[in-house]
Design a protein around this motif. Structure first.
Motif, mmCIF file in Angstrom:
data_model
loop_
_atom_site.group_PDB
_atom_site.id
_atom_site.type_symbol
_atom_site.label_atom_id
_atom_site.label_comp_id
_atom_site.label_asym_id
_atom_site.label_seq_id
_atom_site.Cartn_x
_atom_site.Cartn_y
_atom_site.Cartn_z
ATOM 1 N N PRO A 187 52.195 31.445 47.783
ATOM 2 C CA PRO A 187 51.106 30.973 46.944
ATOM 3 C C PRO A 187 49.944 30.443 47.737
ATOM 4 N N GLY A 188 50.166 30.024 48.938
ATOM 5 C CA GLY A 188 49.085 29.446 49.737
ATOM 6 C C GLY A 188 48.101 30.476 50.245
ATOM 7 N N PHE A 189 48.445 31.775 50.168
ATOM 8 C CA PHE A 189 47.527 32.809 50.645
ATOM 9 C C PHE A 189 46.349 32.915 49.694
ATOM 10 N N SER A 190 45.117 33.059 50.221
ATOM 11 C CA SER A 190 43.901 33.043 49.412
ATOM 12 C C SER A 190 43.870 34.223 48.455
ATOM 13 N N GLN A 191 43.764 33.911 47.171
ATOM 14 C CA GLN A 191 43.626 34.930 46.145
ATOM 15 C C GLN A 191 42.522 34.514 45.188
ATOM 16 N N PHE A 192 41.779 35.503 44.682
ATOM 17 C CA PHE A 192 40.600 35.192 43.892
ATOM 18 C C PHE A 192 40.547 36.061 42.642
ATOM 19 N N THR A 193 39.645 35.679 41.768
ATOM 20 C CA THR A 193 39.406 36.420 40.531
ATOM 21 C C THR A 193 38.095 37.197 40.654
ATOM 22 N N VAL A 194 38.155 38.473 40.300
ATOM 23 C CA VAL A 194 36.967 39.319 40.311
ATOM 24 C C VAL A 194 36.677 39.739 38.877
ATOM 25 N N THR A 195 35.506 39.367 38.386
ATOM 26 C CA THR A 195 35.075 39.751 37.049
ATOM 27 C C THR A 195 33.808 40.585 37.154
ATOM 28 N N GLY A 196 33.485 41.254 36.067
ATOM 29 C CA GLY A 196 32.279 42.068 36.116
ATOM 30 C C GLY A 196 31.885 42.608 34.767
ATOM 31 N N THR A 197 30.705 43.201 34.742
ATOM 32 C CA THR A 197 30.158 43.816 33.545
ATOM 33 C C THR A 197 29.570 45.167 33.923
ATOM 34 N N ALA A 255 34.815 51.964 30.270
ATOM 35 C CA ALA A 255 34.650 52.382 31.667
ATOM 36 C C ALA A 255 35.911 52.038 32.448
ATOM 37 N N SER A 256 36.305 52.896 33.351
ATOM 38 C CA SER A 256 37.493 52.680 34.172
ATOM 39 C C SER A 256 37.097 52.020 35.491
ATOM 40 N N VAL A 257 37.792 50.909 35.819
ATOM 41 C CA VAL A 257 37.514 50.170 37.049
ATOM 42 C C VAL A 257 38.825 49.992 37.799
ATOM 43 N N ILE A 258 38.830 50.340 39.084
ATOM 44 C CA ILE A 258 40.041 50.220 39.902
ATOM 45 C C ILE A 258 39.721 49.366 41.117
ATOM 46 N N HIS A 301 42.044 47.377 44.356
ATOM 47 C CA HIS A 301 43.342 47.066 44.976
ATOM 48 C C HIS A 301 44.501 47.651 44.167
ATOM 49 N N GLN A 302 44.368 48.903 43.779
ATOM 50 C CA GLN A 302 45.382 49.639 43.031
ATOM 51 C C GLN A 302 45.641 49.054 41.652
ATOM 52 N N LYS A 303 44.812 48.104 41.222
ATOM 53 C CA LYS A 303 44.889 47.584 39.866
ATOM 54 C C LYS A 303 43.847 48.290 39.013
ATOM 55 N N HIS A 304 44.228 48.535 37.752
ATOM 56 C CA HIS A 304 43.342 49.284 36.866
ATOM 57 C C HIS A 304 42.933 48.425 35.682
ATOM 58 N N ALA A 305 41.657 48.511 35.310
ATOM 59 C CA ALA A 305 41.153 47.791 34.143
ATOM 60 C C ALA A 305 40.151 48.674 33.420
ATOM 61 N N SER A 306 40.034 48.461 32.100
ATOM 62 C CA SER A 306 39.027 49.148 31.292
ATOM 63 C C SER A 306 38.104 48.105 30.683
ATOM 64 N N THR A 307 36.836 48.417 30.623
ATOM 65 C CA THR A 307 35.888 47.457 30.074
ATOM 66 C C THR A 307 36.056 47.357 28.551
ATOM 67 N N ASN A 308 35.851 46.138 28.024
ATOM 68 C CA ASN A 308 35.953 45.916 26.583
ATOM 69 C C ASN A 308 34.636 46.268 25.896
ATOM 70 N N LEU A 360 36.281 51.087 42.438
ATOM 71 C CA LEU A 360 35.979 52.419 41.908
ATOM 72 C C LEU A 360 35.591 52.284 40.439
ATOM 73 N N VAL A 361 34.514 52.947 40.039
ATOM 74 C CA VAL A 361 34.012 52.865 38.670
ATOM 75 C C VAL A 361 33.774 54.276 38.148
ATOM 76 N N SER A 362 34.188 54.534 36.914
ATOM 77 C CA SER A 362 33.937 55.843 36.310
ATOM 78 C C SER A 362 33.739 55.677 34.812
ATOM 79 N N HIS A 363 32.967 56.593 34.247
ATOM 80 C CA HIS A 363 32.700 56.595 32.805
ATOM 81 C C HIS A 363 32.260 57.992 32.412
ATOM 82 N N VAL A 364 32.549 58.372 31.199
ATOM 83 C CA VAL A 364 32.186 59.709 30.722
ATOM 84 C C VAL A 364 30.678 59.909 30.855
ATOM 85 N N GLY A 365 30.282 61.025 31.472
ATOM 86 C CA GLY A 365 28.865 61.321 31.654
ATOM 87 C C GLY A 365 28.295 60.800 32.953
ATOM 88 N N CYS A 366 29.135 60.112 33.747
ATOM 89 C CA CYS A 366 28.673 59.565 35.026
ATOM 90 C C CYS A 366 29.576 60.063 36.140
#
Length: 754
Positions: free
Chosen positions: A15-25, A38-41, A43-50, A68-74
């Motif tokens: 737990p003492g190893f530095s870990q952070f939160t990354v948010t975005g729009t 939109a698909s955002v990847i 560190h091998q973690k995957h998220a989709s924008t709300n 990594l960021v991807s979206h239909v049409g881009c």
């Protein structure tokens, strides 16, 4: 080493190893609306924008990462990050915009643009998709970039009428060095082997060159994803109608995050038959091109190492009708509507033709230091071998052979300090030698150069500004035979370049960019000493030993307006050149033992360039874009009150583009109808050129890109000169003898194995 890696992995579990939160729009660049789904990847973690375009990643470790960021049409895009605290990103996607537009990344606390230069970037995905193996293919949609042409396979990039050493090409953090002085000497580089291509303008160009008043072209090696993968890309394509060709490409790459080792290997092959105008075949315009590259990268902790090797081969035929046997026939060729020499279509390359080989070996290092500053070091060796084969010779006899060898070193220290400041200190060093064989055109020479530079950047809340200063020292010695004796000339040059550029936000819709500076250009060896027939350009060129260093003064004030469905960029510029060096037609022709050819000579004078580029985009519908752009340029010899030869004519472009998420078995479909009108260049001195400038012309084109559903396959279709118009282009040296190519259909198919 294995125990060290295992130990590092175990540390991640504490737990003492530095870990952070990354948010975005993720938002649309044209409407500022949130993009959901939109698909955002990371560190091998995957998220989709709300629905609000937001995403969140928790427990992200400190260190380097790729998002990594991807979206239909881009296009799928990736950005390197260094995570040392909780981070918020605003990712602005050019959604349904021109197919070559890139994502802009805002990664600062105040969400300002981190790049102070007006730049345009072409991603590796787009290069792969269209199968770009010629630099003119890759850059054909970049605003403000035109091409000096010699036939259909040689295209030399030009910005605002400036080219060659005034528009440097950068690879491996060093300039591409070749026999690039001729208008038919296109940069010897294969875009398919590059990760991306960026057109950069502003003070940042002084890091690489002091003679870039219009900007520079930066070819970068592609990075690797941060997760383990192996990937194979197959590319196949060809051309039909007035050009018959076939091309193949292969790209293999893999990355192992445990060892930090990435490998990339590419091959391309292109075989073209004769090109044809709408009314006749253009004899001996067949060509061959091959390319190969290898990239090895190693990244661990705070050290990155890389080795790159590139090989480029091209053998274009020279239009048979451009080599005329006597002065009477040369005059008839100028006056004729059709070439005097012709032949039926063939894939064969006959004399006259060129054979060009270019090799690059590059080693680079990036070291991150304790204060988060960076130290970069690059060494590069380049070999350029050019042969020209005359129509009168036989077998393997070479009319002219030039071999250029170049060693380059580039060291740069990059430091961020006091929150808003950044400084870069570095030096470019180069040693070069040239050897010729065959008939004399330019002498043998040795050249040594050194150039220290300093760049300082300030980033405020509503503005960015960068200033740079550079001083170049050059010595070169020439060796040539005169009356059986070796004649030696030594030249010593030294001069500075300085520039300041940046931008400021006027309001939420309006941004003002600016760039001003002074640049230099030392006389090149061909400008001083060329004397004889240049077979590739079918012209006799004469140098001028009295040429002085050229000095230019530049001011550009681009304005960017973006609101709802509108995006407007207007870029007015003014450039004054003292002792501007250029190749001027004499209006005379000369008969030699190899035939009759027009005569050009190098001269210099004071010239004033001014003009405007503009680009207006409007989203008529959510999936329909209308784009109107244009390039207006004027250049005059103010010392003699004359017009300057070789300046591009004014041009207008209209594009109607549409995207569709899916249709039948296809998805991410992009369709684009293009039209261009190039005006007649009337600002010329008729008595000096050999024929009057051609009339203005109108041409159309069609482009379609699509991907296959559920299969990693994509398609690209390009139709140039859709209406099969007959015309001649002022910037093509072959306009003296023939029309431009007729309708050409290019298609490319890509298949990716992951």
């Amino acid at each position: 080493m294995r125990n060290l890696i295992l130990g590092c992995l175990l540390l991640l579990a504490f737990p003492g190893f530095s870990q952070f939160t990354v948010t975005g729009t993720v938002v649309d660049s044209a409407t500022n609306e949130a993009l959901s789904g939109a698909s955002v990847i990371l560190h091998q973690k995957h998220a989709s924008t709300n629905k609000s375009g937001n995403f969140t990643f928790n427990e992200i470790p400190e260190g380097r990462a790729v998002i990594l960021v991807s979206h239909v049409g881009c296009s799928d895009l990736s950005f390197p990050l260094y995570i040392s605290s909780d981070t918020h990103l605003t990712l602005v996607l050019s959604h349904h915009i021109h197919v070559f537009d890139e994502v802009i990344l805002y990664a600062h606390s105040d969400e300002l643009e981190p790049d102070i230069r007006l730049s345009q970037k072409i991603s590796s995905k787009k290069i792969d998709q269209i199968g770009a193996i010629l630099i003119s293919d890759a850059l054909q949609d970049v605003g403000g970039v035109r091409f000096l042409k010699t036939g259909n396979t040689i295209g030399k990039p030009m910005i605002h009428g400036l080219h060659s050493t005034r528009l440097p090409v950068i690879i491996g953090n060093n300039t591409l060095e070749s026999q690039q002085w001729g208008i038919e000497h296109a940069p010897e580089i294969n875009p398919f082997t590059s990760g991306s291509i960026t057109v950069i303008k502003g003070a940042g160009s002084l890091i690489y060159s002091g003679s870039a008043p219009a900007g520079m072209l930066l070819f970068e090696t592609g990075g690797f994803d941060d997760s383990a993968y192996s990937r194979v890309l197959f590319m196949g394509g060809g051309s039909l109608f007035h050009a018959n060709s076939g091309r193949l490409g292969l790209k293999l790459e893999n990355y192992n995050p445990l060892t930090g080792v990435g490998n990339r290997l590419t091959f391309t092959a292109d075989m073209n038959g004769d090109v044809a105008s709408p009314n006749y075949n253009l004899g001996n315009t067949a060509s061959r091109q091959y390319g190969a590259s290898y990239n090895l990268a190693w990244s661990q902790d705070f050290l990155d190492l890389s080795i790159d090797a590139n090989y480029f081969f091209q053998s274009p035929g020279i239009l048979k009708a451009s080599h005329i046997g006597n002065l009477s026939d040369l005059k008839r060729a100028y006056e004729s509507d059709t070439p005097l020499i012709n032949r039926e279509f063939t894939f064969e390359i006959d004399r006259p033709f060129q054979r060009i080989q270019h090799g690059v070996l590059h080693a680079g290092m990036a070291l991150e230091m304790q204060d988060s500053s960076m130290l970069f070091a690059d060494y590069q060796f380049q070999m350029n071998h050019r042969q020209e084969f005359d129509v009168h010779d036989e077998g393997d006899e070479v009319a002219l052979q030039l071999s250029l060898f170049t060693h380059q070193f580039h060291i740069r220290y990059d430091q961020h300090f006091r929150e808003h400041w950044r400084q870069q200190i570095g030096v470019n060093m180069q040693g070069q030698g040239n050897i010729y064989r065959g008939s004399y055109f330019i002498p043998n020479y040795l050249r040594i150069e050194a150039a220290p530079y300093y760049s300082l950047t300030y980033e405020g809340k509503k503005s960015l500004i960068e200033a740079a200063l550079r001083y170049d020292i050059q010595q070169f010695e020439t060796f040539r035979n005169e009356n059986g004796q070796t004649k030696t000339d030594t030249f010593n040059y030294g001069d500075y370049a300085a520039a300041i550029s940046g931008w400021t936000i006027i309001n939420e819709d309006l941004k003002l960019h600016f760039s001003m500076g002074t640049y230099f250009k030392f006389p090149e060896v061909n400008e001083l000493f060329s004397d004889g027939l240049h077979h590739a350009s079918a012209a006799i060129e004469i140098g001028n030993k009295s040429l002085k260093t050229e000095r230019s003064y530049v001011l550009t004030v681009p304005v960017l307006y973006s609101h709802n469905r509108w995006k407007i960029l207007i870029e007015p510029y003014a450039r004054y050149f003292n002792n501007y060096i250029y190749l001027n037609p004499t209006g005379k022709s000369q008969l030699s033992i190899r035939g009759a050819f027009p005569v050009f000579e190098y001269t210099q004078t004071d010239v004033f360039f001014r003009g405007t580029d503009f680009d207006i985009k409007y989203h008529l519908l959510s999936n329909t874009l209308i784009e109107l752009s244009g390039e207006l340029i004027f250049a005059d010899d103010i010392e003699n009150n004359l017009h300057i030869y070789g300046i591009p004519a004014n041009k207008l472009n209209l594009i109607i583009g549409q995207t569709r998420a899916q249709f039948s078995s296809l998805e991410n479909i992009r369709m684009q109808l293009e039209s261009s009108y190039v005006f007649e260049q009337k600002r010329v001195e008729l008595q000096s050129d050999f024929v009057p400038p051609p009339e203005g012309y109108f041409i159309m084109g069609l482009r379609i890109d699509a991907e296959q559903k559920n299969i990693p396959m994509s398609y690209s279709l390009r139709i140039s000169n859709l209406l099969n118009a007959t015309y001649r282009d002022y910037l093509n040296r072959y306009r003296y003898f023939s029309d431009e190519a007729g309708r050409i259909l290019n298609f490319t198919i890509n298949y990716r194995i992951k």
